[in-house]
Design an enzyme around this catalytic site. Structure first.
Site, short mmCIF file in Angstrom:
data_model
loop_
_atom_site.label_atom_id
_atom_site.label_comp_id
_atom_site.label_asym_id
_atom_site.label_seq_id
_atom_site.Cartn_x
_atom_site.Cartn_y
_atom_site.Cartn_z
N TYR A 1 25.07 -6.28 48.45
CA TYR A 1 26.28 -6.08 47.64
C TYR A 1 27.20 -5.03 48.26
O TYR A 1 28.41 -5.22 48.34
CB TYR A 1 25.83 -5.66 46.24
CG TYR A 1 26.91 -5.50 45.19
CD1 TYR A 1 27.43 -6.61 44.53
CD2 TYR A 1 27.37 -4.24 44.83
CE1 TYR A 1 28.39 -6.45 43.54
CE2 TYR A 1 28.33 -4.08 43.85
CZ TYR A 1 28.83 -5.19 43.20
OH TYR A 1 29.79 -5.03 42.22
N LYS B 1 30.97 -5.63 49.48
CA LYS B 1 32.10 -4.90 48.88
C LYS B 1 32.84 -4.06 49.91
O LYS B 1 34.06 -3.86 49.80
CB LYS B 1 31.60 -4.02 47.72
CG LYS B 1 31.10 -4.83 46.51
CD LYS B 1 32.12 -5.86 46.04
CE LYS B 1 31.91 -6.32 44.62
NZ LYS B 1 32.84 -7.43 44.26
N1 LIG Z 1 30.61 -3.95 36.18
C1 LIG Z 1 30.74 -3.01 37.11
O1 LIG Z 1 30.33 -1.86 36.92
C2 LIG Z 1 31.41 -3.32 38.43
C3 LIG Z 1 31.61 -2.26 39.31
C4 LIG Z 1 32.21 -2.51 40.54
C5 LIG Z 1 32.62 -3.79 40.86
N2 LIG Z 1 32.42 -4.81 40.00
C6 LIG Z 1 32.86 -6.13 40.41
O2 LIG Z 1 33.78 -6.63 39.47
C7 LIG Z 1 33.67 -8.05 39.40
C8 LIG Z 1 33.40 -8.48 37.96
O3 LIG Z 1 32.21 -7.84 37.51
P1 LIG Z 1 31.66 -7.95 36.01
O4 LIG Z 1 30.89 -6.73 35.77
O5 LIG Z 1 32.73 -8.38 35.09
O6 LIG Z 1 30.60 -9.15 36.23
P2 LIG Z 1 30.04 -10.27 35.23
O7 LIG Z 1 28.68 -10.61 35.76
O8 LIG Z 1 30.14 -9.85 33.80
O9 LIG Z 1 31.04 -11.50 35.47
C9 LIG Z 1 31.10 -12.15 36.69
C10 LIG Z 1 31.68 -13.54 36.48
O10 LIG Z 1 31.73 -14.19 37.77
C11 LIG Z 1 31.33 -15.53 37.60
N3 LIG Z 1 30.81 -16.09 38.85
C12 LIG Z 1 29.67 -15.75 39.49
N4 LIG Z 1 29.51 -16.50 40.59
C13 LIG Z 1 30.59 -17.33 40.66
C14 LIG Z 1 30.99 -18.33 41.57
N5 LIG Z 1 30.23 -18.66 42.64
N6 LIG Z 1 32.15 -18.98 41.35
C15 LIG Z 1 32.91 -18.69 40.26
N7 LIG Z 1 32.57 -17.74 39.36
C16 LIG Z 1 31.42 -17.07 39.55
C17 LIG Z 1 30.24 -15.46 36.52
O11 LIG Z 1 29.99 -16.73 35.94
C18 LIG Z 1 30.82 -14.43 35.57
O12 LIG Z 1 31.62 -15.03 34.57
C19 LIG Z 1 32.57 -8.44 40.38
O13 LIG Z 1 33.12 -8.78 41.63
C20 LIG Z 1 31.77 -7.17 40.48
O14 LIG Z 1 31.04 -7.13 41.69
C21 LIG Z 1 31.82 -4.61 38.78
#
Ligand SMILES: NC(=O)c1ccc[n+]([C@@H]2O[C@H](COP(=O)([O-])OP(=O)(O)OC[C@H]3O[C@@H](n4cnc5c(N)ncnc54)[C@H](O)[C@@H]3O)[C@@H](O)[C@H]2O)c1
Length: 252
Positions: A153, A157
């Site tokens: 990851y 990123k």
């Molecule tokens: N939550 C955190 O603390 C955090 C921190 C830094 C970065 N992020 C990044 O932010 C973004 C959103 O994170 P989140 O916490 O809302 O995650 P989440 O798991 O709640 O939601 C992710 C969504 O992506 C969809 N998804 C996964 N694989 C897919 C694919 N192959 N094609 C289409 N859709 C797909 C899932 O179905 C889900 O609806 C991600 O890229 C994550 O890495 C999150």
């Protein structure tokens, strides 16, 4: 104030940060395609936006699949108009210490984050360059700086930051900006899953995270959505190739 009715695609828009971003861009006056692997959930998010008076459609697609991406972007262009805003938000985690990390853990994470952002950006830029205006925002993470159990990851990123800077250089002359938003700890199903994996109650997990965050609280999806609203807005045309940390404190 409502902005021009441009068309936005938010990948992974069914829930979490993506759903909050889809709601926010719709409130900004954009027509939003909520694209997600989970098609029914994407449709629910779109329906909720429509019920609130916005314009949105749900689109089912796997961002790591070139044919599905091409078909999805075509569908959005046909139903809503040329997509000139793209938020590469879809994400998954397959955390493991290096010695336990499988090739599938590695490939899945690279496939969704890096290949997904590449395929979506390549498909959408056709419309952006034709229109002479575009905004691409990709979700990086504070994990880009390294995080135990996340070799896959954090590499993905960090990779998205280099990807973003290159898009900014290549697409700037077409009126297209590319930026990355790098959240710290945000309260979503993704962080809930991490708490479960390490066997800690989610409330305790959030409390512990908050103690190390200067503003002393976990982030909310809306915190990230507000930053994306600015970066996809009309007034951010001179901000490109940047990584904005949304982490409640300084990171670089
Ligand atoms: N939550 C955190 O603390 C955090 C921190 C830094 C970065 N992020 C990044 O932010 C973004 C959103 O994170 P989140 O916490 O809302 O995650 P989440 O798991 O709640 O939601 C992710 C969504 O992506 C969809 N998804 C996964 N694989 C897919 C694919 N192959 N094609 C289409 N859709 C797909 C899932 O179905 C889900 O609806 C991600 O890229 C994550 O890495 C999150």
């Amino acid at each position: 104030m409502s902005l021009p009715a441009r068309v936005a695609i938010v990948t992974g828009g069914a829930r979490g940060i993506g759903a909050a971003t889809a709601r926010r861009l719709a409130a900004d006056g954009r027509a939003v395609a909520v694209l997600d692997l989970a098609e029914a959930d994407a449709q629910k998010t779109a329906d909720a936006i429509t019920a609130d008076g916005g314009t949105a459609i749900g689109v089912g697609a796997d961002v790591s699949d070139a044919d599905q991406v091409a078909a999805a972007v075509d569908l959005v262009a046909e139903r809503l108009g040329p997509p000139t805003i793209l938020v590469n938000n879809a994400g998954v985690i397959r955390d493991n210490l290096l010695f336990r990390m499988t090739e599938s853990d590695w490939d899945t994470v690279m496939g969704v984050h890096l290949r997904g952002a590449f395929l979506m950006s390549r498909a959408a830029q056709t419309h952006m360059t034709a229109e002479g205006w575009g905004r691409i925002v990709s979700l990086s993470s504070s994990s880009a700086q390294g995080n135990r159990g996340q070799a896959n990851y954090s590499a993905a990123k960090a990779g998205l930051q280099g990807f973003t800077k290159t898009l900014a250089i290549e697409l700037g002359k077409f009126g297209v900006t590319a930026n990355a938003v790098a959240p710290g700890f945000i309260e979503t199903d993704m962080t809930r899953a991490t708490a479960e994996r390490v066997g800690v109650d989610f409330e305790d997990f959030k409390k512990a995270a908050a103690e190390s965050i200067p503003v002393r609280r976990p982030g909310r999806p809306e915190d990230v959505a507000a930053t994306i609203s600015f970066l996809t807005g009309e007034e951010s045309g001179f901000v490109s190739g940047q990584v904005i940390y949304v982490a409640g404190g300084p990171l670089d």
